[in-house]
Structure formats: structure tokens, C-alpha cells
Design a protein around this motif. Structure first.
Motif, PDB file in Angstrom:
ATOM      1  N   LEU A  46       0.874  -1.171   0.000  1.00 66.43           N
ATOM      2  CA  LEU A  46       0.000   0.000   0.000  1.00 66.43           C
ATOM      3  C   LEU A  46       0.911   1.220   0.000  1.00 66.43           C
ATOM      4  O   LEU A  46       1.672   1.428   0.944  1.00 66.43           O
ATOM      5  CB  LEU A  46      -0.889  -0.017   1.257  1.00 66.43           C
ATOM      6  N   LYS A  54      -2.866   6.978   3.715  1.00 69.84           N
ATOM      7  CA  LYS A  54      -2.441   5.588   3.979  1.00 69.84           C
ATOM      8  C   LYS A  54      -2.638   5.211   5.442  1.00 69.84           C
ATOM      9  O   LYS A  54      -3.188   4.153   5.754  1.00 69.84           O
ATOM     10  CB  LYS A  54      -0.963   5.410   3.598  1.00 69.84           C
ATOM     11  N   ASP A 126       2.637   0.113   9.195  1.00 70.13           N
ATOM     12  CA  ASP A 126       2.578   1.501   8.728  1.00 70.13           C
ATOM     13  C   ASP A 126       3.981   2.110   8.742  1.00 70.13           C
ATOM     14  O   ASP A 126       4.846   1.682   9.500  1.00 70.13           O
ATOM     15  CB  ASP A 126       1.632   2.312   9.612  1.00 70.13           C
ATOM     16  N   SER A 153       2.785  -0.580   4.217  1.00 73.20           N
ATOM     17  CA  SER A 153       2.399   0.762   3.821  1.00 73.20           C
ATOM     18  C   SER A 153       3.622   1.665   3.856  1.00 73.20           C
ATOM     19  O   SER A 153       4.305   1.769   4.876  1.00 73.20           O
ATOM     20  CB  SER A 153       1.326   1.300   4.776  1.00 73.20           C
TER      21      SER A 153
END
Length: 269
Positions: A46, A54, A126, A153
Motif C-alpha cells: 500500500l 495511507k 505503517d 504501507s
């Protein structure tokens, strides 16, 4: 506290589920990511420029799926390999289990291989561009066991594109790129943020010309929209306290949007 001070607070940039705005594009990305997690993939990428949503998307997915017990979030990168492995161990076998003293990266990979037919979890990572390259390699190898699927991400830059192509090319089966919003997205984002806090009249004050100008300055980047809106209401607060006759309370004047853009450096005098 003045009304405009309260309006400023709405556009403080923060990652909270309450700040998730269901735009057409964000719902599309949400559904796509949810569908990808349901597939038998090793890894999902992602990515997008900072401010494309995001982190809020990752947090929204985790919030909605965490009760299943097989989706976990690491929102702040764990740059120490031992701590990272311990965290994954807790996800895989249960946080109540005592972490064995002998646990090493290699032992953990062996455990994953042992459990791959019994236990499958998804870990959302993340800000993955902050992980050291050697840990990214470890993540790759862990994903090969198929006990743990990773949603990675990261920011879209030339460096991260290179990482995605060279390090994950053979493992990523799904790639989702988030982009800046359209003019329509910009309008919906502003109005829905205001309506969420019951500022219906303020939301209706933004006409098409206002939105086009905001989109021109921010290019539809949600972080930049937040900054511009915060600064716009800061200017309105100043005029309300010092020169209230200059404020038109039924419309938003483009010159105040331009003043906010000037203050933020989007344009120059």
C-alpha cells in the motif's frame, strides 16, 4: 473559545478513526484492501505520497477487523529486530503466552513454518519506509512461510519505488496506490469534516469556486487541505477579533483562501 478556533481544531492533522472520511475514492481503496487481505497472498503493498490517507486507511481496516483476532497493527516501526520478532510472536501465538528465552529470528521462522497450516494472521505495517533494509529482508522471508501476511504501507518516492520493485517483486501479489483527491473529493472532504461536527452552515458556505481554488493550492492532498483550512480559519478568527466588518458570514471569500495559501508558501506575493 471563538467559533473559528473550534473550526481550526477540526482540521488538525491527526490519525484517529473518528477522522476517517468516507469519500468515494477512500471507500474504493478500503474495499480493495479488505478484499486483498481475504486473498491467499504473501504480501500487499500500500503506497502513495504523504497525505494521501495511507495511515488512516490502515487504522480504519485494523479497527474494523481486529475483533476477528487475526489482524494486527504495528503503527510505529519497531527498528530493533529482536523486539520486532517478539511482537510478531505475541500476535501469532497469543499475547498471553510467555516469550521463550531461546526465541531468535531463525527460531521464529521455524515456528512460522510449523504453524503455517494451523494459524494465519495479517500484520499491518505503517510507515514501512522507516524499517532498516535488513529487517525488510527478514519481513520478506517471514512472509514466505505463509503463516504471516504483511500489508506494507510506505511513502511513494523514487527510493521506495526501488525498494518495492527490487526487494518485494517476487512476493507482492497485490499493489494498491493511493493518490491525491479530485476536486469533488476535496469538496466532500471539507464538507463532511464540518458536518461531522455539526457545522452545517459553514459547510454550505464553500462554493465551487472556493473548492477549485483550494484544490489548486493543495492538489487534493488531504494533509495539505487540512493545513490550508486550519490557516484559513485562523485568518477568519483574527478578523473576527480585530476587524469583524471585513468578514462575510454567508460566503467564503477567495481572497482569504489566497491569504492562507500565501502564509503557507503555496503562492508568493
Amino acid at each position: 473559545m471563538s467559533k473559528f478556533k473550534e473550526l481550526q481544531k477540526i482540521f488538525i492533522d491527526r490519525i484517529e478513526i473518528s477522522q476517517y472520511i468516507g469519500l468515494d475514492t477512500s471507500i474504493l481503496f478500503y474495499n480493495k484492501l479488505q478484499e486483498s487481505i481475504a486473498k491467499p497472498l504473501k504480501m500487499i503493498l500500500l503506497y502513495g505520497k504523504p497525505g494521501t490517507g495511507k495511515s488512516i486507511l490502515i487504522n480504519k481496516i485494523y479497527h474494523d477487523m481486529k475483533d476477528r483476532g487475526d489482524v494486527f497493527l504495528i503503527s510505529t516501526p519497531i527498528r530493533n529486530s529482536d523486539e520486532f520478532v517478539k511482537t510478531l510472536y505475541g500476535f501469532l501465538v497469543g499475547n498471553d503466552e510467555e516469550i521463550p528465552d531461546f526465541l531468535t529470528y531463525n527460531r521464529f521462522v521455524e515456528l512460522c513454518q510449523t504453524l503455517k497450516d494451523e494459524r494465519h494472521i495479517t500484520v499491518l505495517l505503517d510507515e514501512a519506509q522507516l524499517y532498516p533494509s535488513e529487517m525488510m529482508e527478514q519481513i520478506r522471508l517471514i512472509s514466505d512461510t505463509r503463516a504471516i501476511k504483511f500489508v506494507v504501507s510506505l511513502h511513494k518516492t523514487e527510493k521506495e519505488d526501488l525498494i518495492a520493485k527490487e526487494h518485494f517483486q517476487s512476493r507482492i501479489w497485490e499493489t494498491i496506490e493511493l493518490k491525491n483527491g479530485t476536486i469533488h473529493d476535496t469538496q466532500m472532504y471539507i464538507q463532511k469534516k464540518l458536518i461531522q461536527q455539526n457545522y452545517f452552515e459553514i459547510a454550505s458556505m464553500f462554493d465551487k469556486k472556493n473548492v477549485k481554488l483550494i484544490h489548486k493550492f493543495t492538489k487534493g492532498n488531504y494533509r495539505e487541505i487540512n493545513k490550508l483550512m486550519y490557516t484559513l480559519f485562523e485568518i477568519y478568527d483574527y478578523y473576527e477579533n480585530n476587524r469583524p466588518s471585513k468578514i462575510a458570514y454567508k460566503t467564503i471569500r477567495n481572497r482569504y483562501i489566497e491569504m492562507a495559501a500565501l502564509k503557507l508558501g503555496y503562492i508568493h506575493a
